[in-house]
Scaffold this active site. Structure first.
Site, PDB file in Angstrom:
ATOM      1  CB  THR A  48     -16.028  57.902  30.555  1.00 54.73           C
ATOM      2  OG1 THR A  48     -15.612  56.638  29.195  1.00 54.73           O
ATOM      3  CG2 THR A  48     -16.056  58.900  30.518  1.00 54.73           C
TER       4      THR A  48
ATOM      5  CD  GLN B  94     -15.263  62.389  33.879  1.00 57.04           C
ATOM      6  OE1 GLN B  94     -15.518  62.753  34.758  1.00 57.04           O
ATOM      7  NE2 GLN B  94     -14.776  62.233  33.065  1.00 57.04           N
TER       8      GLN B  94
ATOM      9  NE  ARG C  76      -9.729  61.830  36.024  1.00 57.77           N
ATOM     10  CZ  ARG C  76      -9.767  61.172  35.181  1.00 57.77           C
ATOM     11  NH1 ARG C  76     -11.064  60.990  34.974  1.00 57.77           N
ATOM     12  NH2 ARG C  76      -9.214  60.508  34.806  1.00 57.77           N
TER      13      ARG C  76
ATOM     14  CG  ASN D 133     -16.583  51.641  19.996  1.00 59.17           C
ATOM     15  OD1 ASN D 133     -16.383  52.565  20.255  1.00 59.17           O
ATOM     16  ND2 ASN D 133     -18.042  51.475  20.503  1.00 59.17           N
ATOM     17  CB  CYS D 134     -14.513  55.530  16.985  1.00 59.54           C
ATOM     18  SG  CYS D 134     -15.797  55.780  18.424  1.00 59.54           S
TER      19      CYS D 134
ATOM     20  CB  ILE E  74     -32.029  52.812  37.839  1.00 54.18           C
ATOM     21  CG1 ILE E  74     -31.760  51.788  38.592  1.00 54.18           C
ATOM     22  CG2 ILE E  74     -31.537  52.487  36.599  1.00 54.18           C
ATOM     23  CD1 ILE E  74     -33.552  51.096  38.272  1.00 54.18           C
TER      24      ILE E  74
ATOM     25  CG  LEU F 190     -24.094  56.575  30.376  1.00 51.28           C
ATOM     26  CD1 LEU F 190     -22.296  58.234  30.460  1.00 51.28           C
ATOM     27  CD2 LEU F 190     -24.295  55.906  31.058  1.00 51.28           C
TER      28      LEU F 190
ATOM     29  CE  LYS G 122     -13.882  90.348   3.399  1.00 53.79           C
ATOM     30  NZ  LYS G 122     -13.036  90.960   2.543  1.00 53.79           N
TER      31      LYS G 122
HETATM   32  C1  FAD Z   1     -17.518  51.503  13.935  1.00 48.09           C
HETATM   33  C2  FAD Z   1     -18.174  52.423  14.286  1.00 48.09           C
HETATM   34  C3  FAD Z   1     -17.422  53.422  14.862  1.00 48.09           C
HETATM   35  C4  FAD Z   1     -18.128  54.753  15.677  1.00 48.09           C
HETATM   36  N1  FAD Z   1     -17.394  56.008  14.670  1.00 48.09           N
HETATM   37  C5  FAD Z   1     -17.698  56.953  15.669  1.00 48.09           C
HETATM   38  C6  FAD Z   1     -16.951  58.311  15.490  1.00 48.09           C
HETATM   39  O1  FAD Z   1     -16.004  58.314  14.634  1.00 48.09           O
HETATM   40  N2  FAD Z   1     -17.301  58.699  16.128  1.00 48.09           N
HETATM   41  C7  FAD Z   1     -18.134  59.139  17.220  1.00 48.09           C
HETATM   42  O2  FAD Z   1     -19.029  60.108  18.367  1.00 48.09           O
HETATM   43  N3  FAD Z   1     -18.975  58.012  17.641  1.00 48.09           N
HETATM   44  C8  FAD Z   1     -19.054  56.877  17.667  1.00 48.09           C
HETATM   45  N4  FAD Z   1     -19.072  55.646  16.958  1.00 48.09           N
HETATM   46  C9  FAD Z   1     -20.254  55.640  18.305  1.00 48.09           C
HETATM   47  C10 FAD Z   1     -19.653  55.614  20.137  1.00 48.09           C
HETATM   48  O3  FAD Z   1     -18.774  54.326  19.745  1.00 48.09           O
HETATM   49  C11 FAD Z   1     -21.078  55.730  20.574  1.00 48.09           C
HETATM   50  O4  FAD Z   1     -21.502  56.399  20.607  1.00 48.09           O
HETATM   51  C12 FAD Z   1     -20.035  54.732  21.943  1.00 48.09           C
HETATM   52  O5  FAD Z   1     -19.061  53.695  22.242  1.00 48.09           O
HETATM   53  C13 FAD Z   1     -21.503  54.660  22.558  1.00 48.09           C
HETATM   54  O6  FAD Z   1     -21.022  54.466  24.313  1.00 48.09           O
HETATM   55  P1  FAD Z   1     -22.109  53.152  24.907  1.00 48.09           P
HETATM   56  O7  FAD Z   1     -21.432  53.223  26.639  1.00 48.09           O
HETATM   57  O8  FAD Z   1     -23.787  54.499  25.205  1.00 48.09           O
HETATM   58  O9  FAD Z   1     -22.243  52.336  24.091  1.00 48.09           O
HETATM   59  P2  FAD Z   1     -21.175  51.516  24.005  1.00 48.09           P
HETATM   60  O10 FAD Z   1     -19.493  52.180  23.464  1.00 48.09           O
HETATM   61  O11 FAD Z   1     -21.170  50.356  22.671  1.00 48.09           O
HETATM   62  O12 FAD Z   1     -20.722  50.447  25.248  1.00 48.09           O
HETATM   63  C14 FAD Z   1     -22.165  49.260  25.627  1.00 48.09           C
HETATM   64  C15 FAD Z   1     -21.142  48.227  26.369  1.00 48.09           C
HETATM   65  O13 FAD Z   1     -22.653  47.911  26.548  1.00 48.09           O
HETATM   66  C16 FAD Z   1     -22.115  46.289  26.936  1.00 48.09           C
HETATM   67  N5  FAD Z   1     -23.445  45.494  27.067  1.00 48.09           N
HETATM   68  C17 FAD Z   1     -24.617  45.505  26.848  1.00 48.09           C
HETATM   69  N6  FAD Z   1     -26.301  44.636  26.957  1.00 48.09           N
HETATM   70  C18 FAD Z   1     -24.959  44.501  28.554  1.00 48.09           C
HETATM   71  C19 FAD Z   1     -25.493  43.822  29.502  1.00 48.09           C
HETATM   72  N7  FAD Z   1     -26.883  43.230  29.930  1.00 48.09           N
HETATM   73  N8  FAD Z   1     -24.685  43.364  30.733  1.00 48.09           N
HETATM   74  C20 FAD Z   1     -23.730  43.309  30.587  1.00 48.09           C
HETATM   75  N9  FAD Z   1     -22.793  44.689  29.358  1.00 48.09           N
HETATM   76  C21 FAD Z   1     -23.402  44.306  28.553  1.00 48.09           C
HETATM   77  C22 FAD Z   1     -22.055  45.873  25.495  1.00 48.09           C
HETATM   78  O14 FAD Z   1     -21.322  44.384  25.122  1.00 48.09           O
HETATM   79  C23 FAD Z   1     -21.506  46.986  25.053  1.00 48.09           C
HETATM   80  O15 FAD Z   1     -19.664  46.427  25.784  1.00 48.09           O
HETATM   81  C24 FAD Z   1     -18.173  54.686  16.265  1.00 48.09           C
HETATM   82  C25 FAD Z   1     -19.422  53.338  16.417  1.00 48.09           C
HETATM   83  C26 FAD Z   1     -19.439  52.353  15.807  1.00 48.09           C
HETATM   84  C27 FAD Z   1     -20.158  51.099  16.328  1.00 48.09           C
END
Ligand code: FAD
Length: 449
Positions: free
Chosen positions: A16, A20, A23, A43-44, A275, A278, A431
């Site tokens: 994301t 962004q 853009r 993932n959700c 750095i 998020l 209401k």
């Molecule tokens: C099963 C499940 C269901 C969910 N359902 C919901 C929902 O319904 N509603 C909601 O709001 N949220 C939900 N979430 C939570 C939501 O998906 C996360 O909060 C969101 O994806 C967070 O984004 P992020 O970028 O922090 O982490 P992530 O999306 O997890 O991405 C992190 C990425 O970083 C990569 N990575 C890590 N370390 C390194 C490294 N050293 N070098 C290179 N790559 C690396 C990983 O491989 C991973 O792909 C759910 C999560 C799960 C697992």
């Protein structure tokens, strides 16, 4: 000269923020690293693919090449960033071709969190699973297709645990949820959790509360529980919680806060201004109490991506804090939450009162009206809304959205009576239940004066 932006992690926050930034800035070079094979996946949606509501695996995935092309981003999958050298502004990464370095002007960390797996003896990874990534989902799915399990233990009664119970039950797998708390969904109060629990039990889900998993025996198929109970199952899902992936940042000397996530300022900068961090790895503040908070949900990650992209473009929009609005489907129920629970307010020492209302989602004579239970917590001194929990079969999401908006707009609990919410019999009552909450609270606030 064009700047170079490196992003670590390419899913919720990482992909994301990459799009962004593009853009707002056509010139910067953007490199996105992910150690996994997929970026920007949903993932959700994974529990729903396992439960076959989402039929096509590909519907959860985003094509890497088209993403890279659309946003002119150098996407490097299967590539792990293993070190950050802050003084030389480089990262070290490794993939099949070995280790290499890359310079950055700005580094953005969105490595997410990992499923917390306690050190429990006897665990067999072939029949006990966590669910964070697409490979995790594939492992569960393949196990089910190949072994046709009849029973599953789900350790942890939070969002993922409840979603998995519903989805595995849809495959005719008998589920038992084990949770060491007194009730499932610790973000809601016990009385509200009782509604969820009763509903789950009517759907055939067994609940073992106040119980924790102590050990596995019988090749991972027998669970030894704290109350000297045993549970024999074909598979186990561990949905105990998550831990922010802070190791890389910690090795580079960045600060981890009270919540175990990375400390950032209101523009999502770590103590090193070049750095940013998020998503699940970042510690922000709680919108209501201003205390450190780490909320692992998609909305904060997306909002924070916007804040970072704008900051890099020279627009200083501070991140206001996280309310923790969340929603989950539990069979026929929708459970929606925003702000604090009673327990969380007690922990923080914030004085509060509660107002509850049980109503129908819409006019009772109109076919399809369903019960809706609302619990709202407000400050006993100034009437500020501090949290809401709403459960029912219909119209829950819109009521939650109204309360979350009211909190964000600094409305007081009594202001809820004044909200002119649209009415026609299929949708509400003259209401709305939200108005009634406001009216009920009015008398309580008056009594306080
Ligand atoms: C099963 C499940 C269901 C969910 N359902 C919901 C929902 O319904 N509603 C909601 O709001 N949220 C939900 N979430 C939570 C939501 O998906 C996360 O909060 C969101 O994806 C967070 O984004 P992020 O970028 O922090 O982490 P992530 O999306 O997890 O991405 C992190 C990425 O970083 C990569 N990575 C890590 N370390 C390194 C490294 N050293 N070098 C290179 N790559 C690396 C990983 O491989 C991973 O792909 C759910 C999560 C799960 C697992």
């Amino acid at each position: 000269m064009a700047k170079k932006v490196i992003i670590v992690g390419g899913v919720g926050g990482g992909s994301t923020v990459a799009s962004q930034i593009r853009r707002l800035d056509q010139d910067s070079e953007i490199i996105l690293f992910d150690k996994g094979a997929h970026i920007a996946f949903s993932n959700c949606g994974m529990p729903y693919f396992i439960g076959e509501t989402v039929k096509e695996r590909d519907d959860l995935l985003r094509d890497t090449e088209s993403f890279a092309k659309k946003y002119a981003i150098d996407v490097r999958i299967n590539t792990e960033v293993i070190a950050i050298d802050r003084s030389n502004k480089t990262v070290t990464y490794k993939n099949g071709a070995g280790e290499k370095h890359e310079h950055y002007d700005t580094l953005i960390l969105s490595p997410g969190a990992s499923a917390f797996v306690p050190n429990i003896s006897g665990r067999n990874e072939n029949n006990s699973f966590t669910l964070r990534t697409i490979p995790d989902m594939d492992k569960i799915n393949n196990f089910i297709k190949e072994n046709h399990p009849r029973t599953c233990a789900i350790v942890g009664g939070g969002f993922v645990g409840l979603e998995m119970a519903e989805n595995l039950k849809a495959l005719d797998i008998d589920c038992t949820i084990i949770d060491r708390s007194k009730h499932v969904m610790k973000l809601v109060d016990k009385d509200m959790a009782a509604i969820i629990q009763e509903h789950m039990e009517t759907k055939g889900i067994k609940l073992l509360l106040n119980e924790s998993l102590e050990a596995f025996t019988d090749n991972g198929k027998m669970l030894q529980l704290s109350g000297n109970k045993n549970l024999q199952v074909d598979m186990t899902i561990l949905a105990i919680g998550i831990k922010p992936n802070t190791e890389l940042a910690e090795q580079a000397g960045l600060t981890v806060g009270k919540t175990g996530a990375l400390v950032v300022n209101e523009y999502m900068q770590t103590l090193d201004k070049d750095i940013y961090a998020l998503g699940d790895v970042a510690e922000t503040t709680d919108l209501l109490s201003d205390k450190p908070s780490n909320v692992a949900l998609a909305w904060p990650a997306h909002r924070q991506a916007y804040i970072i992209a704008n900051h890099l473009a020279g627009n200083t929009i501070p991140y206001a804090g996280t309310l923790g609005s969340s929603i989950v489907k539990v069979f026929d129920l929708t459970v929606a939450i925003t702000g604090h629970s009673s327990e969380s307010l007690k922990e923080k020492g914030i004085p509060f009162q509660e107002v509850k209302h049980r109503a129908l989602s819409n006019a009772g004579y109109f076919p399809g009206a369903e019960k809706i239970s609302i619990k709202l917590l407000f400050h006993s001194g100034n009437g500020k809304i501090l949290g809401a929990q709403i459960i029912g079969e219909k119209g829950v999401d819109k009521r939650l959205a109204v309360i979350a908006t009211a909190i964000r707009g600094n409305l007081n609990v009594t202001d809820l009576a004044e909200l002119e919410l649209a009415y026609a019999p299929p949708y509400s009552s003259p209401k709305d239940p939200i108005n009634i909450i406001g009216y009920k609270a009015e008398s309580m606030v008056t009594e306080n004066k």
